[in-house]
Design a protein around this motif. Sequence first.
Motif, short mmCIF file in Angstrom:
data_model
loop_
_atom_site.label_atom_id
_atom_site.label_comp_id
_atom_site.label_asym_id
_atom_site.label_seq_id
_atom_site.Cartn_x
_atom_site.Cartn_y
_atom_site.Cartn_z
N PRO A 25 -2.73 -3.37 -10.66
CA PRO A 25 -3.67 -3.10 -9.57
C PRO A 25 -2.97 -2.25 -8.50
O PRO A 25 -1.81 -2.48 -8.20
CB PRO A 25 -4.00 -4.49 -9.02
CG PRO A 25 -3.22 -5.48 -9.81
CD PRO A 25 -2.40 -4.79 -10.82
N SER A 26 -3.67 -1.25 -7.93
CA SER A 26 -3.08 -0.36 -6.93
C SER A 26 -4.12 0.00 -5.88
O SER A 26 -5.30 0.22 -6.19
CB SER A 26 -2.58 0.90 -7.64
OG SER A 26 -2.58 2.01 -6.76
N ALA A 27 -3.69 0.11 -4.61
CA ALA A 27 -4.60 0.48 -3.52
C ALA A 27 -5.13 1.90 -3.71
O ALA A 27 -6.25 2.21 -3.31
CB ALA A 27 -3.89 0.36 -2.17
N VAL A 28 -4.33 2.78 -4.32
CA VAL A 28 -4.74 4.17 -4.55
C VAL A 28 -5.89 4.20 -5.56
O VAL A 28 -6.87 4.93 -5.41
CB VAL A 28 -3.55 5.02 -5.03
CG1 VAL A 28 -4.02 6.43 -5.38
CG2 VAL A 28 -2.45 5.04 -3.97
N ASP A 29 -5.74 3.37 -6.58
CA ASP A 29 -6.77 3.26 -7.60
C ASP A 29 -8.07 2.75 -6.98
O ASP A 29 -9.17 3.22 -7.32
CB ASP A 29 -6.25 2.24 -8.65
CG ASP A 29 -7.03 2.30 -9.94
OD1 ASP A 29 -7.33 3.42 -10.38
OD2 ASP A 29 -7.33 1.23 -10.49
N GLU A 30 -7.94 1.82 -6.05
CA GLU A 30 -9.11 1.16 -5.46
C GLU A 30 -9.78 2.03 -4.39
O GLU A 30 -11.01 2.09 -4.30
CB GLU A 30 -8.63 -0.16 -4.84
CG GLU A 30 -9.70 -1.11 -4.36
CD GLU A 30 -9.11 -2.23 -3.48
OE1 GLU A 30 -9.83 -2.74 -2.61
OE2 GLU A 30 -7.90 -2.56 -3.66
N LEU A 31 -8.96 2.71 -3.54
CA LEU A 31 -9.48 3.36 -2.32
C LEU A 31 -9.31 4.87 -2.31
O LEU A 31 -9.78 5.55 -1.40
CB LEU A 31 -8.77 2.79 -1.09
CG LEU A 31 -8.80 1.28 -0.88
CD1 LEU A 31 -7.79 0.87 0.18
CD2 LEU A 31 -10.21 0.84 -0.50
N GLY A 32 -8.59 5.42 -3.27
CA GLY A 32 -8.23 6.84 -3.20
C GLY A 32 -7.07 7.03 -2.23
O GLY A 32 -6.73 6.12 -1.46
N VAL A 33 -6.48 8.24 -2.24
CA VAL A 33 -5.29 8.48 -1.42
C VAL A 33 -5.60 8.37 0.07
O VAL A 33 -4.92 7.65 0.81
CB VAL A 33 -4.67 9.88 -1.74
CG1 VAL A 33 -3.58 10.23 -0.73
CG2 VAL A 33 -4.10 9.87 -3.15
N GLN A 34 -6.64 9.04 0.53
CA GLN A 34 -6.94 9.02 1.98
C GLN A 34 -7.34 7.61 2.43
O GLN A 34 -6.95 7.15 3.50
CB GLN A 34 -8.03 10.03 2.33
CG GLN A 34 -7.57 11.50 2.20
CD GLN A 34 -6.24 11.76 2.92
OE1 GLN A 34 -5.99 11.28 4.02
NE2 GLN A 34 -5.36 12.53 2.26
N GLY A 35 -8.10 6.94 1.60
CA GLY A 35 -8.52 5.57 1.92
C GLY A 35 -7.32 4.65 2.03
O GLY A 35 -7.25 3.80 2.92
N ALA A 36 -6.34 4.83 1.13
CA ALA A 36 -5.15 3.99 1.15
C ALA A 36 -4.32 4.26 2.41
O ALA A 36 -3.76 3.34 3.00
CB ALA A 36 -4.32 4.21 -0.11
N ILE A 37 -4.26 5.53 2.82
CA ILE A 37 -3.51 5.87 4.05
C ILE A 37 -4.17 5.22 5.26
O ILE A 37 -3.51 4.66 6.13
CB ILE A 37 -3.38 7.41 4.21
CG1 ILE A 37 -2.42 7.95 3.13
CG2 ILE A 37 -2.88 7.77 5.61
CD1 ILE A 37 -2.27 9.47 3.13
N VAL A 83 0.84 -1.20 0.00
CA VAL A 83 0.00 0.00 0.00
C VAL A 83 0.88 1.26 0.00
O VAL A 83 0.63 2.22 -0.75
CB VAL A 83 -0.95 0.00 1.22
CG1 VAL A 83 -1.76 1.28 1.28
CG2 VAL A 83 -1.88 -1.21 1.17
N ALA A 84 1.96 1.25 0.83
CA ALA A 84 2.86 2.40 0.89
C ALA A 84 3.52 2.63 -0.48
O ALA A 84 3.69 3.77 -0.92
CB ALA A 84 3.92 2.18 1.97
N ASP A 85 3.87 1.54 -1.14
CA ASP A 85 4.52 1.64 -2.45
C ASP A 85 3.55 2.20 -3.48
O ASP A 85 3.91 3.06 -4.30
CB ASP A 85 4.99 0.24 -2.87
CG ASP A 85 6.16 0.29 -3.83
OD1 ASP A 85 7.17 0.95 -3.48
OD2 ASP A 85 6.07 -0.30 -4.92
N ASP A 86 2.30 1.74 -3.42
CA ASP A 86 1.27 2.27 -4.32
C ASP A 86 1.12 3.77 -4.10
O ASP A 86 0.99 4.55 -5.05
CB ASP A 86 -0.08 1.58 -4.06
CG ASP A 86 -0.08 0.11 -4.50
OD1 ASP A 86 0.90 -0.34 -5.11
OD2 ASP A 86 -1.08 -0.57 -4.20
N LEU A 87 1.11 4.18 -2.82
CA LEU A 87 0.95 5.60 -2.49
C LEU A 87 2.13 6.41 -3.03
O LEU A 87 1.95 7.46 -3.64
CB LEU A 87 0.86 5.78 -0.96
CG LEU A 87 -0.53 5.57 -0.34
CD1 LEU A 87 -0.42 5.34 1.16
CD2 LEU A 87 -1.43 6.79 -0.63
#
Lengths: 292, 292
Positions: B238-250, B211-215
């Motif tokens: 696939p990326s957590a930022v794509d899936e959840l947005g920046v705040q969601g990924a944090i 997740v940190a790397d995706d961010l």
Amino acid sequence: MDLSKRIDRAMTRAIAQAQGTDAPAGSVPGRLAAALNYAVTPGGARIRPTICLSVALACGDDRPALSDSAAIALELIHCASLVHDDLPAFDDADFRRGKPTVHLAFSEPLAVLTGDSLIIAAFDLLARTEAADALRALQLVRLLAHHTGMPHGICAGQGWESEPKVDLRAYHRSKTAALFVAATQMGALAAGHEPEAWGELGGRIGEAFQVADDLRDALYDEGTLGKPAGQDAIHARPSAVDELGVQGAIRRLQDILGGAIASIPSCPGEGQLAQLVRVYAERMTPVAPVRV
Amino acid sequence: MDLSKRIDRAMTRAIAQAQGTDAPAGSVPGRLAAALNYAVTPGGARIRPTICLSVALACGDDRPALSDSAAIALELIHCASLVHDDLPAFDDADFRRGKPTVHLAFSEPLAVLTGDSLIIAAFDLLARTEAADALRALQLVRLLAHHTGMPHGICAGQGWESEPKVDLRAYHRSKTAALFVAATQMGALAAGHEPEAWGELGGRIGEAFQVADDLRDALYDEGTLGKPAGQDAIHARPSAVDELGVQGAIRRLQDILGGAIASIPSCPGEGQLAQLVRVYAERMTPVAPVRV
């Protein structure tokens, strides 16, 4: 069980393990799994595992499962090196064993990963040894790594081809002989014998194979070889045929194999092993130039 | 000795061994030898060996030489995977750790061989263990192979990128989490503890790193990263930022790390280890979007 059946069975088990055939459907990348099997079949002569098991048998073969692992680990490494050597950045070969090379049949990324996965599968196989034989297995891991990696294994041998100035002795020793030395030493070690005394036999067989390979590359056509011919000349690689001529190279081959037989350490199966080398010697010596 | 010095020393020894620094001059391919060192320096955070040694210390670290080998073996494998992943056939990356990638600085053949040699050096290192610790070392070989090769290691993770249909869970678990699980499990095993209980901690740290790397890939520029940015979007990964947005990924990152701390098995150094994860959590969380 004859050796080739024993090798086939052990190879089938090892590849199934690497493919994750007992994992839930869809939980393993299927194309890479397929490429692993593609890269090790058809088996051909399986010459390195045959030598390894022959030496183990000559030494009593008191741990057949460990001998099998040693033999197959060697063959996995050998197949990995073929897949990587065939890549566009190296030999850019289109055919191997009469079928398209892995990077053409699958893709270049999958060919890189296939080589990597086969290398790792080799060490994995040795590590799946019963606790009682852990020390012997760990010594096998070390021998395999020594003859495979840097500074003296087949990676080093391949590395010499990127050097401006080549130590020819080191090049041949590591590029071809290393896995044959590994074959005799690992066979002996798997059966509980000291590996050092077995190095010379492996080295000489390896040398003979290099000369035989140079001869076949110079004399045979692509159809006979199952891979492109004349590659040594195209890539300006050192070759015994270039150095000694065809007849000189054939004489060299026979001398080396005579030395190989003389070097076999004393062991219960010494006579049988000498006979095996004689059979290989006959098979390796080209009968007639057929390059078209 | 602090951990980073301990890791640096052990890495220097391992690379010198692979380079054959005690072999006669000219008997080792020098460019490949140089590429091995190039591929593992500068060290950066050495996060996997740090986790491995931290867990070993938390478990009593009764075999420090074996813990060092486990830690460095992991880092060698990690560096090998970076060299191969950067190849033209994969990410075709020009920069890594702020300098040209191995295939650009040396050549593509040498980059393939560098990766191969580093993989083998990792297993070689574990095999250079004293006979008394052979069983533990062999179990480490098996753990490393499991988390590195097929069907569940980082090779499998990379392999998923060549599949028409991707099992996302298996993809993330093998591509990134595998070496973190290896780090915690191998640290525990090197110190004589059962590795299984340590898998969850490694898995959660690995998930957090993904997740940190995706961010970072989404938020930072090439100068900050030391490698090209925005690669997930370019390669449609696939990326957590794509899936959840920046705040969601944090938020996801913080949840995962909380779970990681909760999962630490009971051991002498439990408190210190929890503190270490907290420090990493702070370092991993991006403070501000700076992509230009």
